[in-house]
Design a protein around this motif. Structure first.
Motif, PDB file in Angstrom:
ATOM      1  N   VAL A  15      10.434   3.701  29.986  1.00 16.54           N
ATOM      2  CA  VAL A  15       9.939   4.926  29.371  1.00 16.54           C
ATOM      3  C   VAL A  15       9.509   4.673  27.934  1.00 16.54           C
ATOM      4  N   VAL A  16      10.355   3.993  27.179  1.00 16.81           N
ATOM      5  CA  VAL A  16      10.026   3.706  25.788  1.00 16.81           C
ATOM      6  C   VAL A  16       8.822   2.780  25.707  1.00 16.81           C
ATOM      7  N   ALA A  17       8.754   1.793  26.584  1.00 15.11           N
ATOM      8  CA  ALA A  17       7.637   0.847  26.557  1.00 15.11           C
ATOM      9  C   ALA A  17       6.312   1.567  26.734  1.00 15.11           C
ATOM     10  N   GLN A  18       6.287   2.619  27.548  1.00 11.19           N
ATOM     11  CA  GLN A  18       5.044   3.353  27.788  1.00 11.19           C
ATOM     12  C   GLN A  18       4.655   4.238  26.607  1.00 11.19           C
ATOM     13  N   GLU A  19       5.633   4.743  25.876  1.00 11.56           N
ATOM     14  CA  GLU A  19       5.368   5.688  24.796  1.00 11.56           C
ATOM     15  C   GLU A  19       5.403   5.063  23.398  1.00 11.56           C
ATOM     16  N   MET A  20       5.748   3.814  23.302  1.00 10.36           N
ATOM     17  CA  MET A  20       5.950   3.165  22.009  1.00 10.36           C
ATOM     18  C   MET A  20       4.672   3.183  21.178  1.00 10.36           C
ATOM     19  N   GLN A  21       4.785   3.646  19.945  1.00 10.70           N
ATOM     20  CA  GLN A  21       3.667   3.686  19.007  1.00 10.70           C
ATOM     21  C   GLN A  21       3.899   2.618  17.941  1.00 10.70           C
ATOM     22  N   TYR A  22       3.678   1.369  18.317  1.00  7.76           N
ATOM     23  CA  TYR A  22       3.969   0.262  17.408  1.00  7.76           C
ATOM     24  C   TYR A  22       2.689  -0.458  17.012  1.00  7.76           C
ATOM     25  N   SER A  23       2.634  -0.824  15.730  1.00  7.60           N
ATOM     26  CA  SER A  23       1.573  -1.664  15.182  1.00  7.60           C
ATOM     27  C   SER A  23       2.194  -2.532  14.090  1.00  7.60           C
ATOM     28  N   ASP A  24       1.712  -3.762  13.960  1.00 10.55           N
ATOM     29  CA  ASP A  24       2.183  -4.654  12.897  1.00 10.55           C
ATOM     30  C   ASP A  24       1.610  -4.290  11.528  1.00 10.55           C
ATOM     31  N   SER A  25       0.707  -3.330  11.471  1.00  9.93           N
ATOM     32  CA  SER A  25      -0.076  -3.085  10.254  1.00  9.93           C
ATOM     33  C   SER A  25       0.771  -2.708   9.032  1.00  9.93           C
ATOM     34  N   ALA A  26       1.836  -1.954   9.190  1.00  7.90           N
ATOM     35  CA  ALA A  26       2.645  -1.573   8.018  1.00  7.90           C
ATOM     36  C   ALA A  26       3.273  -2.806   7.378  1.00  7.90           C
ATOM     37  N   THR A  27       3.778  -3.709   8.188  1.00 12.67           N
ATOM     38  CA  THR A  27       4.380  -4.937   7.661  1.00 12.67           C
ATOM     39  C   THR A  27       3.310  -5.838   7.062  1.00 12.67           C
ATOM     40  N   GLN A  28       2.195  -5.994   7.744  1.00 17.58           N
ATOM     41  CA  GLN A  28       1.111  -6.835   7.233  1.00 17.58           C
ATOM     42  C   GLN A  28       0.581  -6.306   5.903  1.00 17.58           C
ATOM     43  N   SER A  29       0.370  -5.006   5.793  1.00 18.62           N
ATOM     44  CA  SER A  29      -0.118  -4.420   4.534  1.00 18.62           C
ATOM     45  C   SER A  29       0.886  -4.628   3.410  1.00 18.62           C
ATOM     46  N   CYS A  30       2.149  -4.457   3.725  1.00 21.61           N
ATOM     47  CA  CYS A  30       3.204  -4.661   2.725  1.00 21.61           C
ATOM     48  C   CYS A  30       3.200  -6.107   2.238  1.00 21.61           C
ATOM     49  N   LEU A  31       3.110  -7.049   3.177  1.00 22.40           N
ATOM     50  CA  LEU A  31       3.116  -8.468   2.799  1.00 22.40           C
ATOM     51  C   LEU A  31       1.896  -8.828   1.949  1.00 22.40           C
ATOM     52  N   GLU A  32       0.749  -8.265   2.266  1.00 16.58           N
ATOM     53  CA  GLU A  32      -0.468  -8.543   1.496  1.00 16.58           C
ATOM     54  C   GLU A  32      -0.339  -8.042   0.062  1.00 16.58           C
ATOM     55  N   ALA A  33       0.369  -6.937  -0.136  1.00 19.01           N
ATOM     56  CA  ALA A  33       0.516  -6.358  -1.473  1.00 19.01           C
ATOM     57  C   ALA A  33       1.668  -6.991  -2.260  1.00 19.01           C
ATOM     58  N   ALA A  34       2.591  -7.624  -1.569  1.00 21.24           N
ATOM     59  CA  ALA A  34       3.785  -8.185  -2.218  1.00 21.24           C
ATOM     60  C   ALA A  34       3.436  -9.459  -2.977  1.00 21.24           C
ATOM     61  N   GLU A  35       4.009  -9.601  -4.154  1.00 23.59           N
ATOM     62  CA  GLU A  35       3.713 -10.767  -4.987  1.00 23.59           C
ATOM     63  C   GLU A  35       4.883 -11.726  -5.126  1.00 23.59           C
TER      64      GLU A  35
END
Length: 162
Positions: A15-35
């Motif tokens: 059930v969760v697998a079908q409804e999961m709203q996951y994207s790597d974008s929040a982590t990727q954006s954070c890493l790009e901005a982190a110094e």
């Protein structure tokens, strides 16, 4: 490793697998901005947190487990990529060593040994985290959160060596 089997059972919910709203974008954006390393560590969990927000039932035990498991897979991929790059660099350093040093274990062996030592450390640290929940429903998400954090830290430790 009974706790690991429980965690894997937790994230296998169809059930969760079908409804999961996951994207790597929040982590990727954070890493790009982190110094800095510290700022990058703070990115661990960003996509899982966004997933929990965006997924119906995302803050349920099963929802949290599913979101954390997906971000763990992201960090595991990054760890493997950084390890490969670091190993290539280590082998190049070893190849450039003077002939008189060829019989002494080099950077590649040290890197391999370090990574092999880290794996049981990660498992023991997360086993301890699991034990704090005494088998309660939060044990699965807590364990996945620990695995995510430990894997993110190791990936970021290896990043500059690649």
């Amino acid at each position: 490793m009974i706790w690991l089997a429980a965690v894997l059972a937790l994230v296998a919910s169809p059930v969760v697998a079908q409804e999961m709203q996951y994207s790597d974008s929040a982590t990727q954006s954070c890493l790009e901005a982190a110094e800095s390393y510290g700022a990058k560590i703070d990115c661990a969990g960003a996509s899982a947190g966004q997933c929990m927000e965006d997924t119906p039932g995302g803050y349920s035990t099963v929802g949290m487990g599913g979101c954390l498991d997906r971000e763990l897979a992201y960090w595991d991929g990054l760890l493997n990529s950084h390890y490969k790059a670091a190993m290539t660099r280590a082998k190049n350093l070893d190849a450039d060593r003077p002939a008189s040093m060829k019989d002494v274990p080099g950077a590649a062996v040290a890197l391999r040994d370090m990574q092999r030592a880290w794996i049981p450390f990660r498992d023991k640290a997360c086993g301890y985290e699991a034990s704090l929940w005494a088998g309660g429903t939060g044990q699965g998400p807590a364990t996945l959160g620990c695995l995510l954090q430990q894997t993110a830290k190791q990936a970021l430790i290896l990043e500059p060596w690649g």
